[in-house]
Design a protein around this motif. Structure first.
Motif, PDB file in Angstrom:
ATOM      1  N   ILE A 143       6.898   3.237   2.930  1.00 58.48           N
ATOM      2  CA  ILE A 143       6.807   2.076   2.041  1.00 58.48           C
ATOM      3  C   ILE A 143       6.247   2.503   0.696  1.00 58.48           C
ATOM      4  O   ILE A 143       5.399   3.405   0.610  1.00 58.48           O
ATOM      5  N   VAL A 144       6.739   1.853  -0.358  1.00 56.42           N
ATOM      6  CA  VAL A 144       6.404   2.244  -1.731  1.00 56.42           C
ATOM      7  C   VAL A 144       5.958   1.016  -2.507  1.00 56.42           C
ATOM      8  O   VAL A 144       6.662   0.007  -2.547  1.00 56.42           O
ATOM      9  N   HIS A 145       4.777   1.114  -3.113  1.00 50.93           N
ATOM     10  CA  HIS A 145       4.272   0.031  -3.964  1.00 50.93           C
ATOM     11  C   HIS A 145       3.588   0.643  -5.178  1.00 50.93           C
ATOM     12  O   HIS A 145       2.534   1.279  -5.061  1.00 50.93           O
ATOM     13  N   VAL A 146       4.194   0.474  -6.325  1.00 52.57           N
ATOM     14  CA  VAL A 146       3.682   1.040  -7.573  1.00 52.57           C
ATOM     15  C   VAL A 146       3.056  -0.076  -8.411  1.00 52.57           C
ATOM     16  O   VAL A 146       3.611  -1.171  -8.526  1.00 52.57           O
ATOM     17  N   ALA A 147       1.911   0.179  -8.994  1.00 56.43           N
ATOM     18  CA  ALA A 147       1.212  -0.812  -9.821  1.00 56.43           C
ATOM     19  C   ALA A 147       1.710  -0.724 -11.259  1.00 56.43           C
ATOM     20  O   ALA A 147       1.853   0.361 -11.811  1.00 56.43           O
ATOM     21  N   PHE A 148       1.960  -1.884 -11.837  1.00 54.65           N
ATOM     22  CA  PHE A 148       2.346  -1.973 -13.249  1.00 54.65           C
ATOM     23  C   PHE A 148       1.318  -2.817 -13.994  1.00 54.65           C
ATOM     24  O   PHE A 148       1.643  -3.787 -14.667  1.00 54.65           O
ATOM     25  N   GLY A 149       0.058  -2.484 -13.792  1.00 50.13           N
ATOM     26  CA  GLY A 149      -1.017  -3.186 -14.480  1.00 50.13           C
ATOM     27  C   GLY A 149      -1.443  -4.479 -13.819  1.00 50.13           C
ATOM     28  O   GLY A 149      -2.157  -5.273 -14.434  1.00 50.13           O
ATOM     29  N   ALA A 181      11.660   9.797   8.581  1.00 48.40           N
ATOM     30  CA  ALA A 181      11.897   8.373   8.361  1.00 48.40           C
ATOM     31  C   ALA A 181      13.332   8.136   7.922  1.00 48.40           C
ATOM     32  O   ALA A 181      13.968   9.018   7.330  1.00 48.40           O
ATOM     33  N   ALA A 182      13.842   6.959   8.228  1.00 40.08           N
ATOM     34  CA  ALA A 182      15.230   6.625   7.887  1.00 40.08           C
ATOM     35  C   ALA A 182      15.325   5.541   6.831  1.00 40.08           C
ATOM     36  O   ALA A 182      16.426   5.166   6.437  1.00 40.08           O
ATOM     37  N   LEU A 183      14.174   5.040   6.375  1.00 42.91           N
ATOM     38  CA  LEU A 183      14.188   3.882   5.482  1.00 42.91           C
ATOM     39  C   LEU A 183      13.059   3.989   4.479  1.00 42.91           C
ATOM     40  O   LEU A 183      11.930   4.334   4.825  1.00 42.91           O
ATOM     41  N   ALA A 184      13.348   3.687   3.209  1.00 39.89           N
ATOM     42  CA  ALA A 184      12.327   3.582   2.167  1.00 39.89           C
ATOM     43  C   ALA A 184      12.304   2.136   1.682  1.00 39.89           C
ATOM     44  O   ALA A 184      13.326   1.626   1.214  1.00 39.89           O
ATOM     45  N   VAL A 185      11.167   1.479   1.833  1.00 44.50           N
ATOM     46  CA  VAL A 185      11.035   0.066   1.475  1.00 44.50           C
ATOM     47  C   VAL A 185      10.164  -0.048   0.234  1.00 44.50           C
ATOM     48  O   VAL A 185       9.027   0.437   0.217  1.00 44.50           O
ATOM     49  N   PHE A 186      10.699  -0.692  -0.793  1.00 48.59           N
ATOM     50  CA  PHE A 186       9.982  -0.867  -2.059  1.00 48.59           C
ATOM     51  C   PHE A 186       9.483  -2.304  -2.182  1.00 48.59           C
ATOM     52  O   PHE A 186      10.228  -3.255  -1.881  1.00 48.59           O
ATOM     53  N   ASN A 187       8.251  -2.448  -2.640  1.00 56.81           N
ATOM     54  CA  ASN A 187       7.713  -3.794  -2.886  1.00 56.81           C
ATOM     55  C   ASN A 187       8.070  -4.248  -4.305  1.00 56.81           C
ATOM     56  O   ASN A 187       7.243  -4.778  -5.038  1.00 56.81           O
ATOM     57  N   HIS A 188       9.296  -4.021  -4.678  1.00 56.29           N
ATOM     58  CA  HIS A 188       9.772  -4.350  -6.015  1.00 56.29           C
ATOM     59  C   HIS A 188      11.244  -4.731  -5.915  1.00 56.29           C
ATOM     60  O   HIS A 188      11.937  -4.351  -4.967  1.00 56.29           O
TER      61      HIS A 188
END
Length: 440
Positions: free
Chosen positions: A13-19, A75-82
């Protein structure tokens, strides 16, 4: 349809902060979403950027980190919180060698699992197809190939165009079916408006405990789970009150920040049923530190669907998770219940909430002492059926004195049917002071 790696449940899982100031809460909610989709999370990739990268959203270096995590964890899946653009999804899938799912796709997947009613399934499929329509291109490696061959030569049509046409045809069919369902729902709503039962619609942020509270109030067993969007289809049930006809309580889908536009459009018709409510019951998770932000999200959606002006009673749920929070009902200066503190899990405060709802939805409830003529047996029976009789005594002339709590409107109608007026039935010698909202 798509030429890409097979779907798997193991995920990075991927969650990047944009401020964002509320990154930690958004990240917690993201993890809950992934858990609700039953994914097996192997790694969490964070980070921060000033703005999204137009090619990979997260930048080339971070994309390599994600690819390494996928390889290391098989892993077989990349999930983005965007929300990713179709081209970003396509570029990431090529670079990562795994399927990529953005926030909108994740929520759509959860909704597809939760939908149980015919209308709910149609709405979810419509939202999925609208989401898919913008992403058909990413799965094809033969986009310029024309359909042809013996017996098939002619103007030609790319496979992509065929798929787009099929998706458009399916969308048109679903919209037609949903319009038919909407007509049937409006007819049912029209029939309900002809009865006197007030409608209470439960709204709130997802996982606030609405369904658990709904079951406690209505003595039913609607599906509940400690997952986001456990309830998707609206449910109507009767709730008995001490005085007057039962209330109708509606449990609806929970709200969430950044809900995909496809879902807002698809479920607008369902949410708009809320506009017919006599009272909105806004259920809040009082143990959540972000409760104020969540309440604002709910209020925003209510305004969008035209329900922002309806009367609201707030219910602060999950008080059992706080050290010092007692069950109680708070009233305004006019004595109307406006807030309740309960635990749907343990049942604390639920009885008081049920009583408060009866008072709030039937504000004409009064406590009266009435003198019923000896020959008016049917009137006496009607009064017992309409209200709560706390005491009955006889008089020297054979009449009956009833202490009753009931709707003034109901009492006046019953007296009129018996050929009397309510003022004539009031005991002038020993009349109780009428007390507003004294049901129970």
């Amino acid at each position: 349809m798509f030429e890409r790696p097979a779907i798997g449940q193991t995920a990075v899982i991927v969650h990047v902060a944009f401020g964002e100031r509320d990154y930690s809460e958004a990240d917690r909610e993201f993890r809950e979403l992934v858990r609700s989709a039953d994914a097996d999370v192997k790694a969490h990739i964070g980070g921060s950027r000033l703005s999204p990268d137009p090619r990979y959203f997260v930048g080339g270096g971070k994309a390599d980190d994600i690819a390494a995590a996928i390889t290391d964890n098989n892993a077989a899946l990349a999930v983005f919180n965007h929300d990713l653009s179709p081209s970003q999804e396509r570029n990431l899938e090529k670079r990562l060698g795994a399927r990529v799912l953005d926030r909108a796709g994740l929520i759509l997947d959860i909704f597809s699992r939760r939908a149980r009613s015919h209308e709910g399934k149609l709405q979810v499929e419509l939202a999925q197809l609208r989401h898919l329509a913008t992403r058909l291109v990413r799965g094809w490696s033969h986009l310029e190939r024309q359909r042809g061959g013996i017996g098939l030569r002619g103007p030609g049509e790319t496979q992509l165009e065929v798929d787009r046409r099929l998706v458009d045809d399916r969308i048109a069919l679903l919209q037609k079916r949903l319009r038919k369902v909407a007509v049937q729902r409006d007819q049912s709503a029209s029939a309900r408006r002809h009865v006197s039962n007030p409608l209470v619609s439960m709204v709130g942020y997802t996982n606030a405990g609405k369904s658990t509270l709904f079951n406690m109030l209505t003595d039913t067993s609607a599906y509940t789970a400690d997952k986001l969007f456990a309830t998707l289809d609206p449910t109507l049930r009767r709730m008995s009150v001490d005085v007057g006809d039962p209330l109708i309580v509606s449990d609806t889908v929970g709200f969430i920040r950044d809900l995909p536009h496809e879902l807002i459009a698809a479920f607008r018709a369902t949410l708009e049923q809320t506009r017919d409510a006599d009272l909105l019951l806004h259920v809040v998770d009082v143990s959540n530190p972000e409760q104020r932000d969540q309440m604002r999200e709910v209020e925003t959606v209510l305004t969008e669907i035209g329900a922002g002006q309806l009367p609201v009673m707030a219910v602060y749920n999950k008080i059992d998770q706080l050290a010092e929070c007692e069950p109680r009902v708070e009233v305004d200066t006019d004595g109307h219940p406006v807030r309740a503190f309960v635990s749907a899990e343990t049942g604390e405060g639920v009885a008081a909430l049920r009583e408060a709802l009866g008072q709030r939805c039937r504000p004409d409830i009064r406590r009266e002492r009435l003198e019923i003529p000896a020959a008016a047996g049917r009137l006496r029976a009607d009064i017992y059926e309409l209200g709560q009789v706390t005491e009955e005594t006889g008089t020297a002339n054979g009449n009956l004195i009833l202490d009753v709590t009931a709707s003034i409107g109901d009492l006046e109608a019953a007296a009129s049917r018996a050929g009397w007026s309510l003022s004539q039935l009031r005991d002038a010698d020993d009349q109780l002071t009428s007390v507003d909202n004294a049901a129970g």
